[in-house]
Motif scaffolding. Structure first.
Motif, PDB file in Angstrom:
ATOM      1  N   ASP A 163       9.650  -3.402  -1.866  1.00  0.00           N
ATOM      2  CA  ASP A 163       9.835  -2.036  -2.278  1.00  0.00           C
ATOM      3  C   ASP A 163       9.959  -2.052  -3.947  1.00  0.00           C
ATOM      4  O   ASP A 163      10.776  -2.487  -4.663  1.00  0.00           O
ATOM      5  N   PRO A 164       8.728  -2.112  -4.110  1.00  0.00           N
ATOM      6  CA  PRO A 164       8.195  -2.204  -5.656  1.00  0.00           C
ATOM      7  C   PRO A 164       8.262  -1.075  -6.506  1.00  0.00           C
ATOM      8  O   PRO A 164       8.240  -0.811  -8.005  1.00  0.00           O
ATOM      9  N   GLY A 165       8.717  -0.051  -5.843  1.00  0.00           N
ATOM     10  CA  GLY A 165       9.219   1.126  -6.697  1.00  0.00           C
ATOM     11  C   GLY A 165       7.468   1.801  -6.510  1.00  0.00           C
ATOM     12  O   GLY A 165       7.584   2.692  -7.442  1.00  0.00           O
ATOM     13  N   THR A 166       6.862   2.246  -5.605  1.00  0.00           N
ATOM     14  CA  THR A 166       5.836   2.847  -5.267  1.00  0.00           C
ATOM     15  C   THR A 166       6.138   3.626  -4.882  1.00  0.00           C
ATOM     16  O   THR A 166       5.076   4.935  -4.551  1.00  0.00           O
ATOM     17  N   GLY A 167       6.926   4.685  -5.290  1.00  0.00           N
ATOM     18  CA  GLY A 167       7.615   6.034  -4.790  1.00  0.00           C
ATOM     19  C   GLY A 167       7.531   7.020  -5.867  1.00  0.00           C
ATOM     20  O   GLY A 167       7.445   7.812  -5.761  1.00  0.00           O
ATOM     21  N   ARG A 168       7.439   6.161  -6.938  1.00  0.00           N
ATOM     22  CA  ARG A 168       7.720   6.571  -7.972  1.00  0.00           C
ATOM     23  C   ARG A 168       6.633   6.448  -8.952  1.00  0.00           C
ATOM     24  O   ARG A 168       5.291   6.014  -8.155  1.00  0.00           O
ATOM     25  N   GLU A 169       6.935   7.587  -9.783  1.00  0.00           N
ATOM     26  CA  GLU A 169       5.051   7.395 -10.935  1.00  0.00           C
ATOM     27  C   GLU A 169       5.438   6.445 -12.601  1.00  0.00           C
ATOM     28  O   GLU A 169       6.092   7.260 -13.105  1.00  0.00           O
ATOM     29  N   LEU A 170       4.965   5.590 -12.715  1.00  0.00           N
ATOM     30  CA  LEU A 170       5.219   4.956 -13.488  1.00  0.00           C
ATOM     31  C   LEU A 170       3.765   4.710 -14.564  1.00  0.00           C
ATOM     32  O   LEU A 170       2.252   5.132 -14.028  1.00  0.00           O
TER      33      LEU A 170
END
Length: 180
Positions: A163-170
């Protein structure tokens, strides 16, 4: 001149921000040489690509494909500085098969937070930062063939397992384009 795979250049290209001693120290370490090739430190102003290209040509073989890496620098060029023209000048100077990669803060992701953050930062500096929209960042790749997945948020560019954190907005876009 050694094959392009064995030569590389570390370039410190800046829009008059501040002297960065960490970059210089890394460059000095690399310039001692390595079996992989030669490293050159170039201190120049990105708004004037000609000296950058001239100095880079002393190390790189522009007869072979090279990579132009504009990572975390184009947001220092205001719209009035025509960042697209700067990118075009750099890409025009490299041969077919070369790549351009860009990482750039986004103005259309987490818009309220980014606008407030940029405004607050810009109130305290002489060189304001400019976040750009997906369309504006994509336009910087004009004339190039985008490598899939194209211009996307950095953490979504070929995200691997885990999980590279794709559920968040960068609020940062990145892309890679190849010069045909």
């Amino acid at each position: 001149m050694a094959p392009v795979a064995e030569r590389f250049a570390l370039q410190r290209v800046h829009y008059p921000i501040t002297y960065d001693p960490i970059v210089l120290r890394h460059a000095q370490t690399l310039m001692r040489g390595a079996r992989e090739g030669v490293t050159t430190y170039i201190e120049a102003d990105l708004r004037d690509p000609a000296p950058i290209l001239r100095q880079a040509a002393a190390t790189l073989d522009f007869g072979q494909p090279v990579a132009v890496m504009l990572l975390g620098v184009l947001h220092c060029i205001p719209d009035s500085g025509d960042p697209a023209a700067i990118v075009a000048r750099l890409v025009d100077a490299v041969p077919p098969g070369s790549y351009l990669t860009i990482a750039h803060p986004a103005s259309d992701v987490a818009t309220d937070q980014m606008a407030a953050s940029m405004r607050k930062y810009n109130e305290h500096v002489t060189v304001p930062l400019t976040a750009r929209s997906h369309d504006e960042v994509s336009a910087l790749f004009a004339g190039l063939d985008l490598v899939e997945p194209g211009v996307v948020q950095l953490h979504r560019w070929r995200a691997g397992a885990g999980d590279p954190g794709t559920g968040r907005e960068l609020a940062n876009y990145g892309g890679l384009g190849r010069k045909p």
